[in-house]
Design a protein around this motif. Structure first.
Motif, PDB file in Angstrom:
ATOM      1  N   GLU A  50       0.823  -1.214   0.000  1.00 22.33           N
ATOM      2  CA  GLU A  50       0.000   0.000   0.000  1.00 22.33           C
ATOM      3  C   GLU A  50       0.858   1.266   0.000  1.00 22.33           C
ATOM      4  OE1 GLU A  50      -3.094   0.087  -0.565  1.00 22.33           O
ATOM      5  OE2 GLU A  50      -3.803  -1.926  -0.106  1.00 22.33           O
ATOM      6  N   ILE A  51       1.978   1.232   0.736  1.00 20.99           N
ATOM      7  CA  ILE A  51       2.862   2.407   0.763  1.00 20.99           C
ATOM      8  C   ILE A  51       3.415   2.664  -0.650  1.00 20.99           C
ATOM      9  CG2 ILE A  51       5.008   3.395   1.682  1.00 20.99           C
ATOM     10  CD1 ILE A  51       4.516   1.674   4.243  1.00 20.99           C
ATOM     11  N   VAL A  52       3.845   1.584  -1.307  1.00 20.91           N
ATOM     12  CA  VAL A  52       4.357   1.714  -2.671  1.00 20.91           C
ATOM     13  C   VAL A  52       3.255   2.256  -3.597  1.00 20.91           C
ATOM     14  CG1 VAL A  52       5.201   0.404  -4.674  1.00 20.91           C
ATOM     15  CG2 VAL A  52       6.185  -0.016  -2.417  1.00 20.91           C
ATOM     16  N   CYS A  53       2.038   1.816  -3.374  1.00 17.94           N
ATOM     17  CA  CYS A  53       0.908   2.306  -4.192  1.00 17.94           C
ATOM     18  C   CYS A  53       0.682   3.802  -3.987  1.00 17.94           C
ATOM     19  CB  CYS A  53      -0.374   1.545  -3.858  1.00 17.94           C
ATOM     20  SG  CYS A  53      -0.406  -0.116  -4.542  1.00 17.94           S
ATOM     21  N   VAL A  54       0.784   4.264  -2.740  1.00 22.41           N
ATOM     22  CA  VAL A  54       0.626   5.701  -2.470  1.00 22.41           C
ATOM     23  C   VAL A  54       1.688   6.473  -3.255  1.00 22.41           C
ATOM     24  CG1 VAL A  54       0.775   7.540  -0.744  1.00 22.41           C
ATOM     25  CG2 VAL A  54      -0.330   5.380  -0.143  1.00 22.41           C
ATOM     26  N   LEU A  55       2.941   6.019  -3.162  1.00 19.17           N
ATOM     27  CA  LEU A  55       4.052   6.724  -3.813  1.00 19.17           C
ATOM     28  C   LEU A  55       3.879   6.746  -5.333  1.00 19.17           C
ATOM     29  CD1 LEU A  55       7.011   5.255  -1.702  1.00 19.17           C
ATOM     30  CD2 LEU A  55       5.942   7.509  -1.458  1.00 19.17           C
ATOM     31  N   ARG A  56       3.486   5.607  -5.884  1.00 13.95           N
ATOM     32  CA  ARG A  56       3.325   5.517  -7.342  1.00 13.95           C
ATOM     33  C   ARG A  56       2.183   6.423  -7.827  1.00 13.95           C
ATOM     34  NH1 ARG A  56       1.722   0.827  -7.549  1.00 13.95           N
ATOM     35  NH2 ARG A  56      -0.358   1.569  -8.030  1.00 13.95           N
ATOM     36  N   TYR A  57       1.058   6.379  -7.108  1.00 17.75           N
ATOM     37  CA  TYR A  57      -0.067   7.229  -7.513  1.00 17.75           C
ATOM     38  C   TYR A  57       0.248   8.709  -7.340  1.00 17.75           C
ATOM     39  CZ  TYR A  57      -3.586   3.621  -8.447  1.00 17.75           C
ATOM     40  OH  TYR A  57      -4.307   2.604  -9.004  1.00 17.75           O
ATOM     41  N   LYS A  58       1.037   9.049  -6.327  1.00 20.12           N
ATOM     42  CA  LYS A  58       1.416  10.448  -6.132  1.00 20.12           C
ATOM     43  C   LYS A  58       2.246  10.929  -7.328  1.00 20.12           C
ATOM     44  CE  LYS A  58      -0.271  12.221  -2.375  1.00 20.12           C
ATOM     45  NZ  LYS A  58      -1.164  13.395  -2.479  1.00 20.12           N
ATOM     46  N   TYR A  61       0.029  11.283 -10.309  1.00 17.43           N
ATOM     47  CA  TYR A  61      -0.834  12.466 -10.189  1.00 17.43           C
ATOM     48  C   TYR A  61      -0.096  13.721 -10.664  1.00 17.43           C
ATOM     49  CZ  TYR A  61      -2.894  16.572  -8.025  1.00 17.43           C
ATOM     50  OH  TYR A  61      -3.385  17.830  -7.811  1.00 17.43           O
ATOM     51  N   PHE A  62       1.115  13.918 -10.159  1.00 20.21           N
ATOM     52  CA  PHE A  62       1.844  15.128 -10.532  1.00 20.21           C
ATOM     53  C   PHE A  62       2.295  15.098 -11.990  1.00 20.21           C
ATOM     54  CE2 PHE A  62       2.147  15.398  -5.891  1.00 20.21           C
ATOM     55  CZ  PHE A  62       1.662  16.682  -5.727  1.00 20.21           C
ATOM     56  N   MET A  63       2.677  13.908 -12.482  1.00 19.94           N
ATOM     57  CA  MET A  63       3.095  13.788 -13.877  1.00 19.94           C
ATOM     58  C   MET A  63       1.912  14.009 -14.814  1.00 19.94           C
ATOM     59  SD  MET A  63       6.325  13.293 -14.096  1.00 19.94           S
ATOM     60  CE  MET A  63       6.687  12.500 -15.664  1.00 19.94           C
ATOM     61  N   ALA A  64       0.774  13.439 -14.516  1.00 18.36           N
ATOM     62  CA  ALA A  64      -0.406  13.573 -15.375  1.00 18.36           C
ATOM     63  C   ALA A  64      -0.904  15.014 -15.353  1.00 18.36           C
ATOM     64  CB  ALA A  64      -1.509  12.613 -14.931  1.00 18.36           C
ATOM     65  N   SER A  65      -0.756  15.675 -14.209  1.00 19.97           N
ATOM     66  CA  SER A  65      -1.150  17.090 -14.145  1.00 19.97           C
ATOM     67  C   SER A  65      -0.309  17.888 -15.136  1.00 19.97           C
ATOM     68  CB  SER A  65      -0.945  17.644 -12.735  1.00 19.97           C
ATOM     69  OG  SER A  65      -1.699  16.911 -11.807  1.00 19.97           O
ATOM     70  N   GLY A  66       0.974  17.547 -15.244  1.00 21.93           N
ATOM     71  CA  GLY A  66       1.872  18.197 -16.198  1.00 21.93           C
ATOM     72  C   GLY A  66       1.461  17.933 -17.635  1.00 21.93           C
ATOM     73  N   LEU A  67       0.884  16.749 -17.871  1.00 20.85           N
ATOM     74  CA  LEU A  67       0.453  16.394 -19.224  1.00 20.85           C
ATOM     75  C   LEU A  67      -0.931  16.951 -19.534  1.00 20.85           C
ATOM     76  CD1 LEU A  67       1.454  12.583 -19.176  1.00 20.85           C
ATOM     77  CD2 LEU A  67       2.639  14.394 -20.411  1.00 20.85           C
ATOM     78  N   LYS A  68      -1.479  17.686 -18.582  1.00 21.82           N
ATOM     79  CA  LYS A  68      -2.838  18.230 -18.699  1.00 21.82           C
ATOM     80  C   LYS A  68      -3.872  17.127 -18.929  1.00 21.82           C
ATOM     81  CE  LYS A  68      -1.888  22.978 -20.056  1.00 21.82           C
ATOM     82  NZ  LYS A  68      -0.433  23.004 -19.831  1.00 21.82           N
ATOM     83  N   ALA A  69      -3.671  16.017 -18.276  1.00 18.27           N
ATOM     84  CA  ALA A  69      -4.626  14.907 -18.379  1.00 18.27           C
ATOM     85  C   ALA A  69      -5.472  14.908 -17.107  1.00 18.27           C
ATOM     86  CB  ALA A  69      -3.879  13.592 -18.559  1.00 18.27           C
ATOM     87  N   LYS A  70      -6.443  15.822 -17.069  1.00 12.15           N
ATOM     88  CA  LYS A  70      -7.130  16.083 -15.806  1.00 12.15           C
ATOM     89  C   LYS A  70      -7.913  14.881 -15.260  1.00 12.15           C
ATOM     90  CE  LYS A  70      -9.741  19.490 -13.233  1.00 12.15           C
ATOM     91  NZ  LYS A  70     -10.086  18.439 -12.282  1.00 12.15           N
ATOM     92  N   ALA A  71      -8.632  14.195 -16.122  1.00 12.13           N
ATOM     93  CA  ALA A  71      -9.464  13.081 -15.647  1.00 12.13           C
ATOM     94  C   ALA A  71      -8.594  12.022 -14.970  1.00 12.13           C
ATOM     95  CB  ALA A  71     -10.251  12.466 -16.795  1.00 12.13           C
ATOM     96  N   ALA A  72      -7.470  11.689 -15.623  1.00 12.79           N
ATOM     97  CA  ALA A  72      -6.570  10.677 -15.056  1.00 12.79           C
ATOM     98  C   ALA A  72      -5.923  11.202 -13.782  1.00 12.79           C
ATOM     99  CB  ALA A  72      -5.509  10.283 -16.077  1.00 12.79           C
ATOM    100  N   ALA A  73      -5.493  12.463 -13.809  1.00 15.75           N
ATOM    101  CA  ALA A  73      -4.843  13.043 -12.628  1.00 15.75           C
ATOM    102  C   ALA A  73      -5.781  13.013 -11.427  1.00 15.75           C
ATOM    103  CB  ALA A  73      -4.393  14.469 -12.923  1.00 15.75           C
ATOM    104  N   ASP A  74      -7.040  13.371 -11.643  1.00 16.15           N
ATOM    105  CA  ASP A  74      -8.032  13.330 -10.546  1.00 16.15           C
ATOM    106  C   ASP A  74      -8.161  11.925  -9.976  1.00 16.15           C
ATOM    107  OD1 ASP A  74      -8.490  15.982 -10.847  1.00 16.15           O
ATOM    108  OD2 ASP A  74     -10.420  15.783 -11.885  1.00 16.15           O
TER     109      ASP A  74
END
Ligand SMILES: [Fe+2]
Ligand SMILES: [Fe+2]
Length: 181
Positions: A50-58, A61-74
């Motif tokens: 679960e800790i690894v999952c938190v880190l990966r999703y974090k 989230y920040f990478m997808a925000s950079g790609l302007k992929a809002k639905a995925a980032a959310d």
């Protein structure tokens, strides 16, 4: 007939006396059996997952925000919060069982069932997250079957987590649908 042969027929008075005597041992009661340590170890592996999952999703989230992929980032952001909730649920249960939650960053990736994969493109991130969710679903299913009736409280917690992982996998498949891979 001993109570060991008929564990469900232990009378209420005996149960209460036993509970009072063992109150210092927290939530762990005598009928729990010797497998407690094994279960604590298994829960610690899930905790690492679960800790690894938190880190990966974090990261995603920040990478997808950079790609302007809002639905995925959310979605990544929401999943990160829910995985953090799973971290807390597992750590709490481990301490209730008299164990110690292992939050050590060293060796996290080897204790975890799923891997930390960075993912560069959105499709890569979604694919890696789906792989990780499927691994989590498999291992929680296995753990639940192993625990069986040995520890109903732990099983209930794991079933609740499993239901969320299934939702996560569903969300990711939905986002991957129709994407070029
Ligand atoms: Fe989770
Ligand atoms: Fe998940």
């Amino acid at each position: 007939m001993t109570t060991q042969e008929k564990p469900f027929l232990t009378d209420v008075k005996t149960l209460r006396e036993r509970a009072r005597k063992q109150i210092t041992k927290g939530a762990v009661t005598q009928s729990y059996g010797a497998e407690k340590d094994v279960i604590v170890d298994l829960l610690n592996n899930s905790l690492a997952t679960e800790i690894v999952c938190v880190l990966r999703y974090k990261r995603h989230y920040f990478m997808a925000s950079g790609l302007k992929a809002k639905a995925a980032a959310d979605e990544f952001d929401e999943h990160a919060s829910e995985e953090q909730l799973h971290v807390d649920m597992l750590a709490e249960r481990i301490t209730q069982l008299g164990g110690e939650p292992d939050f050590s960053p060293g060796g996290l990736n080897t204790r975890s069932h799923s891997e930390y994969v960075k993912g560069e493109t959105l499709a890569e991130m979604l694919t890696e997250d789906l792989v990780a969710e499927r691994i989590a679903i498999e291992s929680y299913g296995e753990l639940i079957r192993y625990i069986g009736d040995k520890d109903p409280t732990t099983r209930r917690i794991l079933e609740e987590i499993l239901a969320t992982e299934e939702e996560h996998a569903d969300d990711l498949s939905g986002l991957l649908d129709g994407m070029e891979l």
